[in-house]
Design an enzyme around this catalytic site. Structure first.
Site, PDB file in Angstrom:
ATOM      1  N   GLY A   1       0.129 -14.165  34.377  1.00  0.00           N
ATOM      2  CA  GLY A   1      -0.208 -13.444  35.599  1.00  0.00           C
ATOM      3  C   GLY A   1      -0.460 -14.431  36.727  1.00  0.00           C
TER       4      GLY A   1
ATOM      5  CD  GLU B   1     -12.679 -16.268  39.345  1.00  0.00           C
ATOM      6  OE1 GLU B   1     -12.454 -17.021  38.393  1.00  0.00           O
ATOM      7  OE2 GLU B   1     -13.547 -16.509  40.203  1.00  0.00           O
TER       8      GLU B   1
ATOM      9  CG  PHE C   1     -15.744  -0.687  49.771  1.00  0.00           C
ATOM     10  CD1 PHE C   1     -14.815  -0.330  48.794  1.00  0.00           C
ATOM     11  CD2 PHE C   1     -16.993  -0.084  49.749  1.00  0.00           C
ATOM     12  CE1 PHE C   1     -15.124   0.608  47.816  1.00  0.00           C
ATOM     13  CE2 PHE C   1     -17.309   0.863  48.777  1.00  0.00           C
ATOM     14  CZ  PHE C   1     -16.372   1.211  47.814  1.00  0.00           C
TER      15      PHE C   1
ATOM     16  CB  CYS D   1     -11.534  -5.434  42.537  1.00  0.00           C
ATOM     17  SG  CYS D   1     -10.158  -6.399  41.881  1.00  0.00           S
TER      18      CYS D   1
HETATM   19  P1  NAD Z   1      -2.102  -9.291  40.973  1.00  0.00           P
HETATM   20  O1  NAD Z   1      -1.416  -7.979  40.954  1.00  0.00           O
HETATM   21  O2  NAD Z   1      -2.143 -10.079  42.229  1.00  0.00           O
HETATM   22  O3  NAD Z   1      -1.481 -10.237  39.845  1.00  0.00           O
HETATM   23  C1  NAD Z   1      -1.197  -9.837  38.551  1.00  0.00           C
HETATM   24  C2  NAD Z   1       0.118 -10.479  38.114  1.00  0.00           C
HETATM   25  O4  NAD Z   1       0.332 -10.221  36.734  1.00  0.00           O
HETATM   26  C3  NAD Z   1       1.330  -9.926  38.840  1.00  0.00           C
HETATM   27  O5  NAD Z   1       2.014 -10.976  39.496  1.00  0.00           O
HETATM   28  C4  NAD Z   1       2.194  -9.298  37.727  1.00  0.00           C
HETATM   29  O6  NAD Z   1       3.595  -9.465  37.941  1.00  0.00           O
HETATM   30  C5  NAD Z   1       1.737 -10.092  36.514  1.00  0.00           C
HETATM   31  N1  NAD Z   1       1.956  -9.427  35.236  1.00  0.00           N
HETATM   32  C6  NAD Z   1       1.703  -8.143  34.885  1.00  0.00           C
HETATM   33  N2  NAD Z   1       2.022  -7.931  33.586  1.00  0.00           N
HETATM   34  C7  NAD Z   1       2.499  -9.104  33.108  1.00  0.00           C
HETATM   35  C8  NAD Z   1       2.976  -9.513  31.842  1.00  0.00           C
HETATM   36  N3  NAD Z   1       3.013  -8.683  30.803  1.00  0.00           N
HETATM   37  N4  NAD Z   1       3.403 -10.793  31.702  1.00  0.00           N
HETATM   38  C9  NAD Z   1       3.361 -11.653  32.756  1.00  0.00           C
HETATM   39  N5  NAD Z   1       2.900 -11.323  33.977  1.00  0.00           N
HETATM   40  C10 NAD Z   1       2.479 -10.053  34.151  1.00  0.00           C
HETATM   41  O7  NAD Z   1      -3.590  -9.022  40.442  1.00  0.00           O
HETATM   42  P2  NAD Z   1      -4.894  -9.874  40.780  1.00  0.00           P
HETATM   43  O8  NAD Z   1      -5.449  -9.458  42.080  1.00  0.00           O
HETATM   44  O9  NAD Z   1      -4.601 -11.301  40.520  1.00  0.00           O
HETATM   45  O10 NAD Z   1      -5.889  -9.311  39.664  1.00  0.00           O
HETATM   46  C11 NAD Z   1      -5.749  -9.654  38.317  1.00  0.00           C
HETATM   47  C12 NAD Z   1      -7.000  -9.235  37.580  1.00  0.00           C
HETATM   48  O11 NAD Z   1      -8.122  -9.952  38.078  1.00  0.00           O
HETATM   49  C13 NAD Z   1      -7.364  -7.761  37.726  1.00  0.00           C
HETATM   50  O12 NAD Z   1      -7.910  -7.294  36.525  1.00  0.00           O
HETATM   51  C14 NAD Z   1      -8.418  -7.763  38.801  1.00  0.00           C
HETATM   52  O13 NAD Z   1      -9.309  -6.684  38.663  1.00  0.00           O
HETATM   53  C15 NAD Z   1      -9.133  -9.058  38.533  1.00  0.00           C
HETATM   54  N6  NAD Z   1      -9.790  -9.661  39.696  1.00  0.00           N
HETATM   55  C16 NAD Z   1      -9.171  -9.695  40.895  1.00  0.00           C
HETATM   56  C17 NAD Z   1      -9.781 -10.317  41.986  1.00  0.00           C
HETATM   57  C18 NAD Z   1      -9.127 -10.377  43.341  1.00  0.00           C
HETATM   58  O14 NAD Z   1      -9.773 -10.807  44.267  1.00  0.00           O
HETATM   59  N7  NAD Z   1      -7.891  -9.987  43.506  1.00  0.00           N
HETATM   60  C19 NAD Z   1     -11.015 -10.946  41.816  1.00  0.00           C
HETATM   61  C20 NAD Z   1     -11.618 -10.908  40.562  1.00  0.00           C
HETATM   62  C21 NAD Z   1     -10.990 -10.258  39.504  1.00  0.00           C
HETATM   63  C1  UGA Z   2     -14.857  -8.488  45.671  1.00  0.00           C
HETATM   64  C2  UGA Z   2     -16.112  -9.240  45.225  1.00  0.00           C
HETATM   65  O1  UGA Z   2     -16.806  -9.712  46.393  1.00  0.00           O
HETATM   66  C3  UGA Z   2     -15.754 -10.417  44.335  1.00  0.00           C
HETATM   67  O2  UGA Z   2     -16.932 -11.035  43.851  1.00  0.00           O
HETATM   68  C4  UGA Z   2     -14.929  -9.904  43.157  1.00  0.00           C
HETATM   69  O3  UGA Z   2     -14.519 -10.977  42.336  1.00  0.00           O
HETATM   70  C5  UGA Z   2     -13.714  -9.184  43.679  1.00  0.00           C
HETATM   71  O4  UGA Z   2     -14.132  -8.094  44.533  1.00  0.00           O
HETATM   72  C6  UGA Z   2     -12.877  -8.562  42.614  1.00  0.00           C
HETATM   73  O5  UGA Z   2     -13.350  -8.301  41.514  1.00  0.00           O
HETATM   74  O6  UGA Z   2     -11.723  -8.308  42.953  1.00  0.00           O
HETATM   75  P1  UGA Z   2     -12.976  -8.878  47.494  1.00  0.00           P
HETATM   76  O7  UGA Z   2     -12.685  -7.439  47.257  1.00  0.00           O
HETATM   77  O8  UGA Z   2     -11.857  -9.835  47.406  1.00  0.00           O
HETATM   78  O9  UGA Z   2     -14.090  -9.392  46.450  1.00  0.00           O
HETATM   79  O10 UGA Z   2     -13.650  -9.076  48.922  1.00  0.00           O
HETATM   80  P2  UGA Z   2     -15.108  -8.710  49.500  1.00  0.00           P
HETATM   81  O11 UGA Z   2     -15.546  -9.806  50.360  1.00  0.00           O
HETATM   82  O12 UGA Z   2     -16.031  -8.289  48.435  1.00  0.00           O
HETATM   83  O13 UGA Z   2     -14.794  -7.471  50.433  1.00  0.00           O
HETATM   84  C7  UGA Z   2     -14.425  -6.221  49.892  1.00  0.00           C
HETATM   85  C8  UGA Z   2     -14.388  -5.185  51.002  1.00  0.00           C
HETATM   86  O14 UGA Z   2     -15.709  -4.896  51.452  1.00  0.00           O
HETATM   87  C9  UGA Z   2     -13.613  -5.629  52.238  1.00  0.00           C
HETATM   88  O15 UGA Z   2     -12.880  -4.549  52.747  1.00  0.00           O
HETATM   89  C10 UGA Z   2     -14.703  -6.053  53.194  1.00  0.00           C
HETATM   90  O16 UGA Z   2     -14.317  -5.968  54.532  1.00  0.00           O
HETATM   91  C11 UGA Z   2     -15.776  -5.033  52.861  1.00  0.00           C
HETATM   92  N1  UGA Z   2     -17.136  -5.463  53.235  1.00  0.00           N
HETATM   93  C12 UGA Z   2     -17.681  -6.567  52.660  1.00  0.00           C
HETATM   94  C13 UGA Z   2     -17.867  -4.700  54.125  1.00  0.00           C
HETATM   95  O17 UGA Z   2     -17.380  -3.684  54.644  1.00  0.00           O
HETATM   96  N2  UGA Z   2     -19.134  -5.095  54.451  1.00  0.00           N
HETATM   97  C14 UGA Z   2     -19.715  -6.193  53.898  1.00  0.00           C
HETATM   98  O18 UGA Z   2     -20.883  -6.482  54.221  1.00  0.00           O
HETATM   99  C15 UGA Z   2     -18.972  -6.949  52.983  1.00  0.00           C
END
Ligand code: NAD
Ligand code: UGA
Length: 467
Positions: free
Chosen positions: A11, A163, A274, A278
């Site tokens: 991924g 993460e 928001f 996620c």
């Molecule tokens: P994303 O969609 O950006 O990336 C996921 C990738 O996985 C894609 O590129 C997809 O093509 C690939 N993929 C899917 N199935 C696959 C397979 N079988 N083999 C190989 N590749 C495959 O997603 P993301 O934002 O990176 O999130 C990934 C995970 O991390 C989610 O569970 C999300 O909840 C979590 N997470 C995301 C954030 C964030 O800020 N985006 C922060 C913390 C946790």
């Molecule tokens: C959030 C968490 O902050 C991360 O710790 C977590 O890892 C991640 O989700 C995840 O699991 O994907 P993210 O969604 O990337 O991160 O960004 P944030 O900074 O949390 O903002 C989320 C949304 O809330 C945005 O639309 C932002 O504008 C909004 N927000 C944030 C508000 O409206 N008010 C605030 O005070 C803070």
């Protein structure tokens, strides 16, 4: 303790790419492979032109140019990546299910399961499998079961290592993490696996910030952290509605409340609601889990965070219509910002999508300017809502490359994302080019509204009473 020499990450998304880049940077002795089923994404990660990287994050391209093809490798051969590594991170997407049992609530674990099955099929040596994706509590037991079924005498340890990075600050968050959480089995092999992973993080994270727990606590802590963060935003947004009908100012209230050291100042910024991939998905997942275990009151409690967020987005759009004499039909409205927050090109679940949709519904002519999000992405976001056909969306959503051009002859400008550049614009010039009365709707509370009013704008700000 086992010293890891090769890591693979399945991924290459917003988490996999930046996380592995930082691990590679801080562990030059470890080879880090990042693989994906999407060949276009791999091509972009390997592009010489760093503007083409699939993820925009401040500081990311510098790290990529330092470590790529030294000890960080992006490629498409997932089997090879599995074979080569002693430790495999699963970092694939876990979106909300769109079908079957749990539709609209539960996390869709099909991509995670596919990874586990592929590891089980391909591995020829023992592996530590790390859940990096956000998963419902107890997923590790399913992964473990799938891995065990391969029955070739191989040993698999499963760890949970959620993460916590936020987009827009991903590199900073990774380099200076508040904590790294590692959940593992309470057994000798479980402890050895935990130690092997902790050792990798210890290259740059102080040991006291590396927290180890049982695997279920780790899985549940991730959902809980996101639920708590989102809950704060919904709480302040609920208060913003009350501020708008009284003389209270939401920024002042947030400051006064946040100075209580028990509450703290962060995540109290009122907004259009928001977004991001996620918060909504993880809370829906939490609600689903609570219902699944018969805890309906707990489920309803957390669901209210989402209901409040939906209300905030709708309220913002409807306030625009109301302020503009109850009709926006045929009026040009410019949205400044499409990303769900500043400093990212990600627009998943962005409030912009819902606000644009509502305005188009009201027959407004919507134009959008965003410094990082591409037109194709915006269009796809609207198409994914399935409220109208692709052709209709194409005709109704107008893309702008220049904010001043965008504002020409517009009736209103709405700030949807808090991009810094919006504060530096020549608002006098924007005012002159707009239809009168010229409206500004600041959904992020970032502009100097008194200065805008002096210029002549009709200004509405989230959480502030209109003049
Ligand atoms: P994303 O969609 O950006 O990336 C996921 C990738 O996985 C894609 O590129 C997809 O093509 C690939 N993929 C899917 N199935 C696959 C397979 N079988 N083999 C190989 N590749 C495959 O997603 P993301 O934002 O990176 O999130 C990934 C995970 O991390 C989610 O569970 C999300 O909840 C979590 N997470 C995301 C954030 C964030 O800020 N985006 C922060 C913390 C946790
Ligand atoms: C959030 C968490 O902050 C991360 O710790 C977590 O890892 C991640 O989700 C995840 O699991 O994907 P993210 O969604 O990337 O991160 O960004 P944030 O900074 O949390 O903002 C989320 C949304 O809330 C945005 O639309 C932002 O504008 C909004 N927000 C944030 C508000 O409206 N008010 C605030 O005070 C803070």
């Amino acid at each position: 303790m086992q010293k890891i020499k090769t890591i693979s990450c399945i991924g290459a998304g917003y988490v996999g790419g930046p996380t592995m880049a930082v691990i590679a940077l801080k562990n030059p002795h470890i080879r880090v492979n990042v693989v994906d089923i999407d060949p276009e994404k791999i091509r972009q990660w390997n592009s010489e032109n760093l503007e083409e990287l699939p993820v925009y994050e401040p500081g990311l391209s510098e790290i990529i140019s330092e470590v790529r093809n030294k000890n960080l490798f992006f490629f498409g051969d997932i089997n090879r990546a599995i074979e080569e590594a002693e430790m495999i991170f699963i970092s694939v997407n876990t979106p909300t299910k769109t079908y079957g049992v749990g539709k609209g609530m539960a996390a869709d674990l099909k991509y995670v399961e596919l990874c586990a099955r592929q590891i089980a099929d391909v591995a020829t040596s023992d592996k530590i499998v790390v859940e990096k994706s956000t998963l419902p509590v107890r997923t590790a037991s399913s992964i473990k079961r799938i891995l065990k079924e391969q029955n070739r005498g191989l040993k698999f340890s499963v760890l949970s290592n959620p993460e916590f990075l936020a987009e827009g600050t991903a590199i900073k968050d990774l380099l200076h993490a508040d904590r790294v959480l590692i959940g593992g089995e309470q057994s000798e092999s479980g402890n050895m696996a935990i130690e092997a992973l902790a050792d990798i993080y210890a290259s740059w994270i102080p040991r006291e910030r590396i927290l180890t727990t049982n695997i279920w606590s780790s899985e549940l802590s991730k959902l809980t952290a996101n639920a708590f963060l989102a809950q704060r935003i919904s709480s302040i947004n609920a208060i913003s509605a009350l501020c708008e009908v009284t003389e209270a100012d939401v920024d002042e209230v947030a400051k006064a409340v946040g100075m209580d050291s028990r509450i703290g100042p962060k995540f109290l910024k009122a907004s259009v609601g928001f977004g991001g991939s996620c918060f909504q998905k993880d809370i829906l997942n939490l609600v689903y889990l609570c219902r699944h275990f018969g805890l309906s009151e707990a489920a309803d409690y957390w669901e209210q965070v989402i209901i409040m967020n939906d209300y905030q987005k709708t309220r913002f759009a409807m306030n625009m219509v109301k302020s503009m004499f109850n009709t926006v039909s045929g009026k040009k409205i410019v949205l400044f910002g499409w990303a769900f927050k500043k400093d990212t090109n990600d627009s998943r679940e962005s409030a912009a999508i819902y606000i644009a949709d509502k305005l188009i519904e009201e027959q407004a002519v919507v134009h959008v300017y965003d410094p990082k999000v591409k037109y194709e992405r915006m269009l796809q976001d609207l198409i994914d809502l399935q409220t109208r056909t692709e052709t209709e969306n194409k005709n109704l959503l107008n893309f702008e490359e220049d904010p001043y051009e965008a504002a020409k002859d517009a009736h209103a400008v709405a700030i949807i994302t808090e991009w810094d550049e919006f504060e530096t614009y020549d608002w006098q010039r924007i005012y002159k080019s707009m239809k009168k009365p010229a409206f500004v709707f600041d959904g992020r509370n970032i502009l100097d509204y008194e200065a805008l009013r002096e210029i002549g704008f009709e200004v509405s700000v989230i959480g502030k009473r209109r003049a």
